[in-house]
Design a protein around this motif. Structure first.
Motif, PDB file in Angstrom:
ATOM      1  N   ARG A  64       0.848  -1.193   0.000  1.00  0.00           N
ATOM      2  CA  ARG A  64       0.000   0.000   0.000  1.00  0.00           C
ATOM      3  C   ARG A  64       0.882   1.241   0.000  1.00  0.00           C
ATOM      4  O   ARG A  64       1.689   1.455   0.907  1.00  0.00           O
ATOM      5  CB  ARG A  64      -0.900  -0.018   1.235  1.00  0.00           C
ATOM      6  CG  ARG A  64      -1.943   1.085   1.264  1.00  0.00           C
ATOM      7  CD  ARG A  64      -2.785   0.953   2.513  1.00  0.00           C
ATOM      8  NE  ARG A  64      -3.706   2.068   2.659  1.00  0.00           N
ATOM      9  CZ  ARG A  64      -4.324   2.383   3.791  1.00  0.00           C
ATOM     10  NH1 ARG A  64      -4.107   1.663   4.878  1.00  0.00           N
ATOM     11  NH2 ARG A  64      -5.134   3.402   3.846  1.00  0.00           N
ATOM     12  N   LEU A  65       0.750   2.052  -1.042  1.00  0.00           N
ATOM     13  CA  LEU A  65       1.555   3.253  -1.208  1.00  0.00           C
ATOM     14  C   LEU A  65       0.663   4.487  -1.218  1.00  0.00           C
ATOM     15  O   LEU A  65      -0.354   4.525  -1.917  1.00  0.00           O
ATOM     16  CB  LEU A  65       2.337   3.204  -2.529  1.00  0.00           C
ATOM     17  CG  LEU A  65       3.462   2.175  -2.622  1.00  0.00           C
ATOM     18  CD1 LEU A  65       3.912   2.025  -4.069  1.00  0.00           C
ATOM     19  CD2 LEU A  65       4.632   2.590  -1.738  1.00  0.00           C
ATOM     20  N   GLU A 106      -3.530   6.950  -3.758  1.00  0.00           N
ATOM     21  CA  GLU A 106      -3.190   5.716  -3.040  1.00  0.00           C
ATOM     22  C   GLU A 106      -3.177   4.557  -4.023  1.00  0.00           C
ATOM     23  O   GLU A 106      -4.102   4.396  -4.832  1.00  0.00           O
ATOM     24  CB  GLU A 106      -4.205   5.447  -1.929  1.00  0.00           C
ATOM     25  CG  GLU A 106      -3.906   4.189  -1.122  1.00  0.00           C
ATOM     26  CD  GLU A 106      -4.864   3.989   0.039  1.00  0.00           C
ATOM     27  OE1 GLU A 106      -5.060   2.821   0.443  1.00  0.00           O
ATOM     28  OE2 GLU A 106      -5.415   4.992   0.535  1.00  0.00           O
ATOM     29  N   LEU A 107      -2.139   3.754  -3.973  1.00  0.00           N
ATOM     30  CA  LEU A 107      -2.018   2.575  -4.821  1.00  0.00           C
ATOM     31  C   LEU A 107      -1.943   1.321  -3.965  1.00  0.00           C
ATOM     32  O   LEU A 107      -1.328   1.314  -2.905  1.00  0.00           O
ATOM     33  CB  LEU A 107      -0.760   2.634  -5.693  1.00  0.00           C
ATOM     34  CG  LEU A 107      -0.594   3.783  -6.687  1.00  0.00           C
ATOM     35  CD1 LEU A 107       0.669   3.555  -7.522  1.00  0.00           C
ATOM     36  CD2 LEU A 107      -1.809   3.938  -7.587  1.00  0.00           C
ATOM     37  N   VAL A 132      -2.094  -2.235 -10.573  1.00  0.00           N
ATOM     38  CA  VAL A 132      -2.394  -1.661  -9.261  1.00  0.00           C
ATOM     39  C   VAL A 132      -3.870  -1.285  -9.176  1.00  0.00           C
ATOM     40  O   VAL A 132      -4.529  -1.042 -10.187  1.00  0.00           O
ATOM     41  CB  VAL A 132      -1.535  -0.407  -8.974  1.00  0.00           C
ATOM     42  CG1 VAL A 132      -0.053  -0.735  -9.035  1.00  0.00           C
ATOM     43  CG2 VAL A 132      -1.888   0.734  -9.936  1.00  0.00           C
ATOM     44  N   LEU A 133      -4.368  -1.245  -7.963  1.00  0.00           N
ATOM     45  CA  LEU A 133      -5.633  -0.589  -7.673  1.00  0.00           C
ATOM     46  C   LEU A 133      -5.305   0.835  -7.252  1.00  0.00           C
ATOM     47  O   LEU A 133      -4.410   1.046  -6.419  1.00  0.00           O
ATOM     48  CB  LEU A 133      -6.369  -1.296  -6.545  1.00  0.00           C
ATOM     49  CG  LEU A 133      -7.033  -2.634  -6.851  1.00  0.00           C
ATOM     50  CD1 LEU A 133      -7.653  -3.207  -5.588  1.00  0.00           C
ATOM     51  CD2 LEU A 133      -8.109  -2.462  -7.913  1.00  0.00           C
ATOM     52  N   ALA A 134      -5.996   1.808  -7.823  1.00  0.00           N
ATOM     53  CA  ALA A 134      -5.710   3.211  -7.528  1.00  0.00           C
ATOM     54  C   ALA A 134      -6.940   3.883  -6.943  1.00  0.00           C
ATOM     55  O   ALA A 134      -8.079   3.619  -7.348  1.00  0.00           O
ATOM     56  CB  ALA A 134      -5.272   3.943  -8.786  1.00  0.00           C
ATOM     57  N   ILE A 156       8.849   2.728   2.716  1.00  0.00           N
ATOM     58  CA  ILE A 156       7.776   3.707   2.533  1.00  0.00           C
ATOM     59  C   ILE A 156       6.393   3.088   2.375  1.00  0.00           C
ATOM     60  O   ILE A 156       5.392   3.791   2.477  1.00  0.00           O
ATOM     61  CB  ILE A 156       8.067   4.621   1.320  1.00  0.00           C
ATOM     62  CG1 ILE A 156       8.000   3.828   0.004  1.00  0.00           C
ATOM     63  CG2 ILE A 156       9.413   5.308   1.462  1.00  0.00           C
ATOM     64  CD1 ILE A 156       8.077   4.699  -1.238  1.00  0.00           C
ATOM     65  N   GLY A 157       6.321   1.779   2.128  1.00  0.00           N
ATOM     66  CA  GLY A 157       5.032   1.137   1.942  1.00  0.00           C
ATOM     67  C   GLY A 157       4.390   0.745   3.264  1.00  0.00           C
ATOM     68  O   GLY A 157       5.041   0.705   4.303  1.00  0.00           O
TER      69      GLY A 157
END
Length: 342
Positions: free
Chosen positions: A67-68, A80-81, A94-96, A145-146
């Protein structure tokens, strides 16, 4: 077979929001398919209920911090990805969120610029294809960072503890975006104890994908299409599992992901090496060829996982087991308790 056949009512307070302090302190419901009886115990006592001889098959997939949260480089708008699947090197499906804010060519920034992405495609599936650019090692950057992709029914932000607890103690192969939760109950000490008592283990890999999050949207169960998930079952492991079967050992699947892996690799009735995607959808009526015993958590209503479990036992017995779990105040879903189906 209708989707509503797999529905049940669950009070929200039964959904475990945090893991227990000790992994093997979870409760365990043992279900005997022959006698249709239930036994309540603690997970640490699972060895007392496993068949002898037995081979435990575990999934060593490791959840990535998929999750980013970042920004569009032009406007600064939040984005958010959720990484779904790597299509090729540095290119991911990815889901965005929000999806409508993205266009082909949109540039994204994460972690103050240590990771950047460009939107390459917006397929009709509703997902995006993005290409990442960075300096260093991708998974090391993600680790920094994730965030762990906790399921949506866990209504809190992931914390540092989740990086350890939303992961089995034997997770080694990075690539999943959800944990194979049946394995979360094991500790190194418990696994060593089982091995000392003659219970052997074998490892395979199934990278849990977006299908875990996606609800079934069709009323007729048979028409649902599973999202493909990657499986790797090495030749040495396949041979070992097959030899154990021939020697009379019961094959114990630690989780539904292992069931799908073994039933995919053993479609002919013999366990063979497998390296590739599987879309196998198991629901009542399916004839199991490899798996003898299943360890699993309690699953969401109307989910493909509940359908698989209902196929392994039978729908009426599983419905009764879930009512028993509610009566005895079991904890549900990823951080919840478990059942062992003999």
């Amino acid at each position: 077979m209708k989707l509503t056949d797999f529905d049940y009512d669950l009070p929200p307070d039964r959904i475990a929001q945090v893991p227990l302090k000790n992994r093997d302190a979870s409760r365990l419901m043992v279900i005997d398919r022959q006698t249709r009886e239930f036994h309540h115990t603690q997970f640490s006592e699972i060895g007392e209920h496993l068949p002898d001889p037995a081979l435990l098959v575990l999934n060593d997939t490791k959840v990535i911090p998929a999750r980013l949260i970042g920004n569009k480089s032009e406007t600064g708008g939040k984005i958010e990805l959720l990484l779904v699947q790597e299509k090729e090197i540095d290119t991911w499906e990815v889901l965005a969120k929000p999806l409508r804010m993205l266009r082909i060519g949109t540039q994204l920034i994460f972690g103050d610029g240590v990771l950047k992405a460009e939107v390459l495609e917006k397929p009709d599936s509703g997902n995006c294809i993005v290409r990442f650019t960075y300096a260093g090692v991708f998974f090391e950057i993600l680790a920094e960072i994730g965030m762990m992709p906790l399921p949506p029914y866990i209504r809190r932000l992931p914390d540092e503890e989740d990086k350890v607890r939303y992961q089995s103690v034997y997770a080694t192969t990075e690539g999943a975006i959800a944990a194979p939760t049946a394995g979360l109950h094991f500790t190194p000490e418990l696994l060593e104890k089982l091995q000392r008592n003659g219970i052997e283990t074998a490892m395979l890999t199934l990278h849990v994908g977006i299908g875990t999050f996606q609800p079934v949207k069709v009323e007729s169960v048979q028409t649902h299409k599973m999202h493909a998930e990657y499986i790797h079952l090495a030749e040495t492991t396949a041979n070992r599992i097959q030899q154990a079967r021939e020697a009379g050992s019961k094959i114990v699947a630690i989780g539904t992901t292992v069931v799908r892996s073994l039933e995919t690799a053993g479609a002919t009735g013999t366990v063979k090496p497998y390296n590739g995607d599987s879309e196998l959808f198991i629901y009542p009526g399916y004839q199991f060829k490899i798996v003898d015993v299943l360890l699993t958590n309690f699953h969401l209503p109307k989910s493909t996982l509940l359908m698989l479990v209902s196929a392994f036992a039978d729908r009426a017995l599983i419905q009764k087991a879930y009512q028993e779990a509610l009566l005895h105040e079991y904890r549900f879903y990823s951080y919840g308790d478990a059942m062992l189906i003999l």
